[in-house]
Design a protein around this motif. Structure first.
Motif, PDB file in Angstrom:
ATOM      1  N   SER A   8       0.832  -1.196   0.000  1.00 38.93           N
ATOM      2  CA  SER A   8       0.000   0.000   0.000  1.00 38.93           C
ATOM      3  C   SER A   8       0.870   1.251   0.000  1.00 38.93           C
ATOM      4  CB  SER A   8      -0.909   0.005   1.235  1.00 38.93           C
ATOM      5  OG  SER A   8      -1.601   1.229   1.349  1.00 38.93           O
ATOM      6  N   THR A  11      -2.864   7.416  -0.647  1.00 36.89           N
ATOM      7  CA  THR A  11      -3.129   8.437  -1.644  1.00 36.89           C
ATOM      8  C   THR A  11      -3.117   9.832  -1.006  1.00 36.89           C
ATOM      9  OG1 THR A  11      -4.562   6.850  -2.764  1.00 36.89           O
ATOM     10  CG2 THR A  11      -4.762   9.146  -3.426  1.00 36.89           C
ATOM     11  N   ASN A  40      -3.340  -1.227  -3.688  1.00 36.78           N
ATOM     12  CA  ASN A  40      -4.390  -0.216  -3.810  1.00 36.78           C
ATOM     13  C   ASN A  40      -4.194   0.512  -5.146  1.00 36.78           C
ATOM     14  OD1 ASN A  40      -2.005   0.987  -2.557  1.00 36.78           O
ATOM     15  ND2 ASN A  40      -3.207   2.848  -2.272  1.00 36.78           N
ATOM     16  N   ASN A  42      -3.808   3.440  -6.178  1.00 38.38           N
ATOM     17  CA  ASN A  42      -2.792   4.481  -6.243  1.00 38.38           C
ATOM     18  C   ASN A  42      -1.419   3.938  -6.651  1.00 38.38           C
ATOM     19  OD1 ASN A  42      -1.832   7.257  -5.640  1.00 38.38           O
ATOM     20  ND2 ASN A  42      -0.701   6.224  -4.012  1.00 38.38           N
ATOM     21  N   TYR A  58      -6.360  -5.798  -7.463  1.00 36.55           N
ATOM     22  CA  TYR A  58      -6.606  -4.345  -7.444  1.00 36.55           C
ATOM     23  C   TYR A  58      -7.729  -4.073  -6.454  1.00 36.55           C
ATOM     24  CZ  TYR A  58      -7.600   0.143 -10.048  1.00 36.55           C
ATOM     25  OH  TYR A  58      -7.805   1.431 -10.463  1.00 36.55           O
ATOM     26  N   GLU A  60      -9.493  -1.286  -3.874  1.00 41.88           N
ATOM     27  CA  GLU A  60      -9.686   0.105  -3.455  1.00 41.88           C
ATOM     28  C   GLU A  60      -9.456   0.258  -1.947  1.00 41.88           C
ATOM     29  OE1 GLU A  60     -11.891   3.308  -1.687  1.00 41.88           O
ATOM     30  OE2 GLU A  60     -12.451   1.194  -1.542  1.00 41.88           O
ATOM     31  N   GLY A  61      -9.070   1.482  -1.520  1.00 41.41           N
ATOM     32  CA  GLY A  61      -8.599   1.712  -0.160  1.00 41.41           C
ATOM     33  C   GLY A  61      -9.555   1.309   0.950  1.00 41.41           C
ATOM     34  N   TYR A  62     -10.849   1.615   0.815  1.00 35.26           N
ATOM     35  CA  TYR A  62     -11.809   1.224   1.854  1.00 35.26           C
ATOM     36  C   TYR A  62     -11.901  -0.294   1.932  1.00 35.26           C
ATOM     37  CZ  TYR A  62     -16.116   0.604   4.465  1.00 35.26           C
ATOM     38  OH  TYR A  62     -17.040   0.201   5.406  1.00 35.26           O
ATOM     39  N   PHE A  64      -9.620  -2.378   0.979  1.00 34.98           N
ATOM     40  CA  PHE A  64      -8.312  -2.809   1.484  1.00 34.98           C
ATOM     41  C   PHE A  64      -8.347  -2.872   3.016  1.00 34.98           C
ATOM     42  CE2 PHE A  64      -3.758  -2.545   2.263  1.00 34.98           C
ATOM     43  CZ  PHE A  64      -3.149  -3.073   1.138  1.00 34.98           C
ATOM     44  N   ASP A  65      -8.844  -1.811   3.641  1.00 36.93           N
ATOM     45  CA  ASP A  65      -8.950  -1.775   5.104  1.00 36.93           C
ATOM     46  C   ASP A  65      -9.931  -2.818   5.628  1.00 36.93           C
ATOM     47  OD1 ASP A  65      -7.121   0.280   5.290  1.00 36.93           O
ATOM     48  OD2 ASP A  65      -8.626   1.868   5.494  1.00 36.93           O
ATOM     49  N   ALA A 190      -9.922   9.522  -3.347  1.00 36.83           N
ATOM     50  CA  ALA A 190     -10.105   8.434  -2.377  1.00 36.83           C
ATOM     51  C   ALA A 190     -11.448   8.554  -1.676  1.00 36.83           C
ATOM     52  CB  ALA A 190      -8.969   8.447  -1.361  1.00 36.83           C
ATOM     53  N   HIS A 194     -14.036   5.557  -1.828  1.00 42.17           N
ATOM     54  CA  HIS A 194     -14.391   4.975  -0.520  1.00 42.17           C
ATOM     55  C   HIS A 194     -15.908   4.970  -0.339  1.00 42.17           C
ATOM     56  CE1 HIS A 194     -10.234   5.028   0.246  1.00 42.17           C
ATOM     57  NE2 HIS A 194     -10.178   5.722   1.354  1.00 42.17           N
TER      58      HIS A 194
END
Length: 331
Positions: A8, A11, A40, A42, A58, A60-62, A64-65, A190, A194
């Motif tokens: 990661s 962003t 992520n 980015n 691939y 996305e950040g949300y 990913f968490d 982001a 998100h």
């Protein structure tokens, strides 16, 4: 399946590597030669270019968490995802046509499955912000118009959502263009992705549209060069979303399958990092400067986090050093 690792680069925090325009992509590809790697967007997005390949997931950040929190699993794509595209109503017709041509080109050249697009019923209303530490962020005035557009696309059977919002002319940043600043729109991008991921739990990614063409006839900084060779940034997110894993409770890949998470060493405050500490997943921190200041020492100043840390966080001077360590430990 090969050993799975994750990488990661947050962003909008000015990372020296990965804080610009796909400039961490070659690093991700280096790791992907040996491992299946969760990234992520980015890390790999680069306008008309993308560093994504079939050995990358691939995410996305949300999402990913959420994955590292143990709330969802990942199901690798077995065919191209059916992508729906949302366009901000504020995009002028001539700029919209460029993006519609981009979709048609992706369908013809790469056989991507992009059957539907939706124009929001109202302007999205995007504005930019930057906090005192220099992190880029922003505000979406009309999230509900994005929600309605996404809902319409999902009812038609799409499996992933690309979204293009209008940014006008307000995004020029000379420092960023010279490869030394913070991406002025990374933070709000982001926020947008998100929001859609949280609401619908499908792969989502954002690409900006501007009022003018960004093609440059002068020599640009190598870190941002990919943003100046095309009038649209949509291709990279179509590349990523076409093979993005599905997000579900029943997906084959669980967080326990991941050997390690690779992050910049002063960006250790994310939800994913804290979840890895709690679940005993190795954290490998690389010397990749950002505007953040949450390093290993800072974490250990927190009594609760220090008590959670069953393993020490390993630090590396370079991504190559990190890869060498991983190859020695997990193979």
């Amino acid at each position: 399946m090969k050993n799975i690792i994750a990488m990661s680069v947050p962003t909008g925090v000015g990372a020296e590597i990965g804080g610009f325009a796909g400039d961490a992509g070659h690093i991700a590809r280096m790791f992907a030669e040996h491992y299946k790697i969760i990234v992520n967007p980015n890390v790999v997005n680069a306008g008309i270019l993308s560093a994504i390949n079939d050995n990358m997931l691939y995410v996305e950040g949300y999402a990913f968490d959420e994955f590292f929190s143990g709330n969802i699993n990942l199901e690798p794509a077995t065919k191209f995802n059916k992508i729906g595209v949302i366009f901000d109503k504020a995009i002028p017709d001539d700029i919209l046509n460029i993006h519609l041509n981009t979709i048609e080109a992706a369908k013809v050249v790469k056989n991507y499955d992009i059957p539907f697009f939706e124009i929001t019923d109202e302007n999205v209303g995007v504005s930019l912000l930057k906090d005192s530490s220099g992190i880029s962020s922003g505000r979406v005035e009309n999230e509900k118009t994005l929600y309605r557009a996404a809902e319409n696309l999902l009812q038609k059977g799409v499996e992933a959502i690309a979204v293009v919002c209008f940014f006008g002319d307000e995004c020029e940043d000379e420092n960023y263009n010279n490869g030394i600043g913070v991406d002025p729109i990374g933070g709000i991008e982001a926020v947008i992705s998100h929001y859609l991921t949280k609401e619908f739990m499908v792969p989502a990614a954002h690409s900006p549209a501007f009022s003018g063409l960004d093609i440059s006839f002068k020599k640009e900084n190598y870190k941002v060069a990919s943003e100046f060779i095309s009038s649209t940034y949509l291709p990279c997110i179509l590349d990523g979303l076409s093979i993005a894993p599905k997000l579900s409770k029943d997906g084959k890949i669980k967080r326990e399958d991941v050997k390690c998470l690779i992050v910049p060493k002063n960006a250790l405050g994310s939800k994913a990092v804290l979840s890895c500490i709690d679940s005993n997943i190795d954290i490998l921190a690389v010397n990749n400067k950002t505007v953040l200041s949450i390093d290993c020492k800072k974490l250990k100043e927190n009594d609760i986090i220090r008590d959670m840390m069953k393993k020490s966080i390993r630090e590396f001077e370079s991504y190559q050093d990190c890869l060498n360590f991983i190859k020695g430990k997990y193979e």
